[in-house]
Each structure stands twice: as C-alpha cells, then as structure tokens.
Scaffold this active site. Structure first.
Site, short mmCIF file in Angstrom:
data_model
loop_
_atom_site.label_atom_id
_atom_site.label_comp_id
_atom_site.label_asym_id
_atom_site.label_seq_id
_atom_site.Cartn_x
_atom_site.Cartn_y
_atom_site.Cartn_z
N HIS A 111 6.81 -5.47 11.45
CA HIS A 111 6.01 -4.24 11.58
C HIS A 111 5.58 -4.01 13.02
CE1 HIS A 111 2.89 -1.20 10.76
NE2 HIS A 111 3.53 -1.00 9.61
N ASP B 102 0.28 -4.52 5.69
CA ASP B 102 -0.47 -4.06 6.85
C ASP B 102 -1.91 -4.51 6.72
OD1 ASP B 102 1.88 -2.83 7.46
OD2 ASP B 102 1.08 -0.80 7.59
N ASP C 259 5.86 4.57 5.09
CA ASP C 259 6.85 3.62 5.59
C ASP C 259 6.98 2.40 4.70
OD1 ASP C 259 4.23 2.97 6.38
OD2 ASP C 259 4.92 1.75 8.06
N HIS C 260 6.16 2.33 3.64
CA HIS C 260 6.24 1.21 2.71
C HIS C 260 6.71 1.63 1.31
CE1 HIS C 260 4.09 -1.80 5.28
NE2 HIS C 260 3.75 -0.67 5.88
N HIS D 15 1.30 3.90 2.04
CA HIS D 15 1.76 4.62 3.23
C HIS D 15 3.27 4.82 3.15
CE1 HIS D 15 -1.89 3.62 6.03
NE2 HIS D 15 -2.15 4.56 5.16
N HIS E 131 -7.43 -2.76 5.54
CA HIS E 131 -6.53 -1.76 6.14
C HIS E 131 -7.17 -0.39 5.94
CE1 HIS E 131 -2.91 -0.33 7.89
NE2 HIS E 131 -2.46 0.26 6.80
N HIS F 29 0.86 -1.18 0.00
CA HIS F 29 0.00 0.00 0.00
C HIS F 29 0.90 1.23 0.00
CE1 HIS F 29 0.97 -0.64 4.20
NE2 HIS F 29 0.47 0.53 4.53
#
Length: 283
Positions: A233, A175, A33-34, A31, A107, A29
């Site tokens: 995570h 996530d 941090d990814h 976000h 999510h 996805h």
C-alpha cells in the site's frame, strides 16, 4: 483473498488457480481501492462456471456493495458476513482447522485487520502406539478427539505426542495507523503484511492521514517477533520504493516489498522454512 482491489480476478489466471478453488475473501474496509474488484471477480467466477461457494467477510455495509444481480446470476452460494464487534474470531474452514482473528484498526473509516491461523500439527510416537497395539485407523481419531477407547481401555492423546509444530500464522493490517492491539495478536506470525504508505520523513504535515510509515510497520514487526514483513500500500508519490524498503530494513532486516507475482512459501515444520520467490524483472 485479502481485500479485492480492481483487477484482482487476474490473480486466478496469473497464479493458475482453479476457478473452483476454495475461496474466502476478507475485506478490511470499504474504500474503493479495496473493494472495487469484488463485483467483477464474482462475475468472472460465474462466467468461468464456478460451482463451489465463496465467503466474503468485512465491515457493516459490505453486502450493499455486492450487486444483487451478481448474487442472483451466480451458480454458487455467496455467503456475506458483516463484522460489528471490535474484535473476535470466525472459522474459515473447520475441516482444515483454519480460522481468522479480526481486530478493528484505527483508520478514517471502520476498518479491520486480520490474522489467519491454522491449527498446530501433532506428531505421534509411532513406537509407543505400536507397543500399545493401537491400530492406524484410530490414530486420527486420537488427534481429533484427544482420546480413544480400545479393547476396554481409554488412551489419552498427551501420552503419545512426540512433537507439536505451531500452525501457520499470517497477519494482514489493511489500512491503519500503528496498532498495538493488532501487533499483540500478530505475535510470532510467519508473515506480516503491513501497509507502509509513507516514509517516516514524509509524515510531517500528514498527521491526520490514518496510515502507517515503513518504519512504523517495521517497528511493529520487530516488537511482534514476526518472521517476515511484507510492505504494501505505497503512496503514488514514490516512483522509487527503495527508500521505503531501506527505511524498514534499518529496523527490521527481514523486510521485503509487495509486488505482482511475488510468491512466499511457508513450510510448516521445525525449524520454520520460508522461501521468497521474486518475479522476474519486467522488460
């Protein structure tokens, strides 16, 4: 590569990978941090002189986060695939028989989980092939096509199989809340990499946070009958991750924590052999 967090390009140096190694990047996805490491990774590969193409797969909107200047400057092709259906399959390497199954995960943003699979290994009965006089040059064709014609006769693959060994299967949650659909598609995976943001005891009051606890990840691993569970995570609230590991191992004993430098070797044979190599303790 599963997701592209910040400084992910350091993995190439850390594990001594060639900058021209085959590379498919699966983004769960969008976000930060990814994905924040995606553009720096592409730039690093460009500076290192990469020539071979890369493929980046992820949700709709993925193409917008790869700066056009990176694509324009690159000496290699960057192929971006945006997923729009709730689940499906795409080929990573047709020649090597590698594919990825994807399933949308619950999510806060559109997110996907992935299951990477390789085709099964087929071992032929050499003595029977020799008795029939089928030369070695035709044996690969027999496996690939399922039949061969030789000296006016057609031979079927199933008549010469001595053993079928299941291919490699690695499942990555991204996530997600606990997802039965992902668990079903992860059935008997060699390796399940699952987020475990919280300890179950800390979930109260955080029901609106679309993440899994360590025990929920372990329960899914047990139901899916996977070989090894890697927890990842973790919330920054935990300075000691042993709480999460102990919680998971009460449900699924073959649980370990993700950490920098962890190596997991999977030998595709019967019986399956999986070797976990932990990095040396930091000083």
């Amino acid at each position: 590569m599963l997701d592209a967090g910040e400084l992910c390009q350091g993995a190439f140096e850390y594990f001594r990978l060639s900058h021209n190694s085959p590379l498919s990047i699966l983004i769960s996805h969008l976000h930060g941090d990814h994905v924040y490491g995606l553009a720096p990774l592409i730039e690093s590969l460009q500076l290192a002189g990469r020539k071979t193409p890369i493929e980046v797969v992820g949700p709709l909107g993925l193409e917008e986060i790869i700066p056009l200047r990176n694509i324009a400057k690159a000496n290699f092709t960057i192929r971006v695939i945006e997923l729009s259906s709730p689940e499906g399959v795409f080929t990573i390497d047709d020649k090597e028989g590698i594919r990825a199954v994807y399933v949308q995960s619950p999510h806060s943003h559109v997110s996907y989980s992935y299951i990477i699979e390789t085709k099964e290994k087929i071992r032929l009965n050499g003595e029977k092939l020799q008795r029939e006089g089928i030369p070695g040059r035709l044996r690969r064709r027999l496996i690939e096509k399922g039949y061969v014609r030789f000296r006016g006769r057609q031979y079927q693959l199933e008549d010469f199989i001595s053993e079928k060994i299941p291919g490699l299967k690695i499942a990555y949650s991204g996530d997600t809340l606990p997802n039965a659909r992902f668990g079903a598609k992860s059935y008997r995976a060699d390796l399940l990499i699952h987020e475990s943001t919280f300890a179950f005891q800390d979930r109260e009051g955080r029901e609106e946070v679309a993440h899994s606890s360590a025990s929920e990840a372990a329960y899914l691993a047990r139901l899916a009958k996977v070989n090894v569970l890697v927890l990842t995570h973790f919330s920054t609230r935990y300075t000691d991750l042993s709480l999460l590991l102990e919680e998971a191992r009460l449900i699924f004993a073959r649980s370990i924590l993700a950490q920098k430098g962890l190596i997991i070797e999977i030998f595709v044979k019967r019986p399956r052999l999986i070797r976990v190599i932990f990095p040396p303790p930091s000083t």
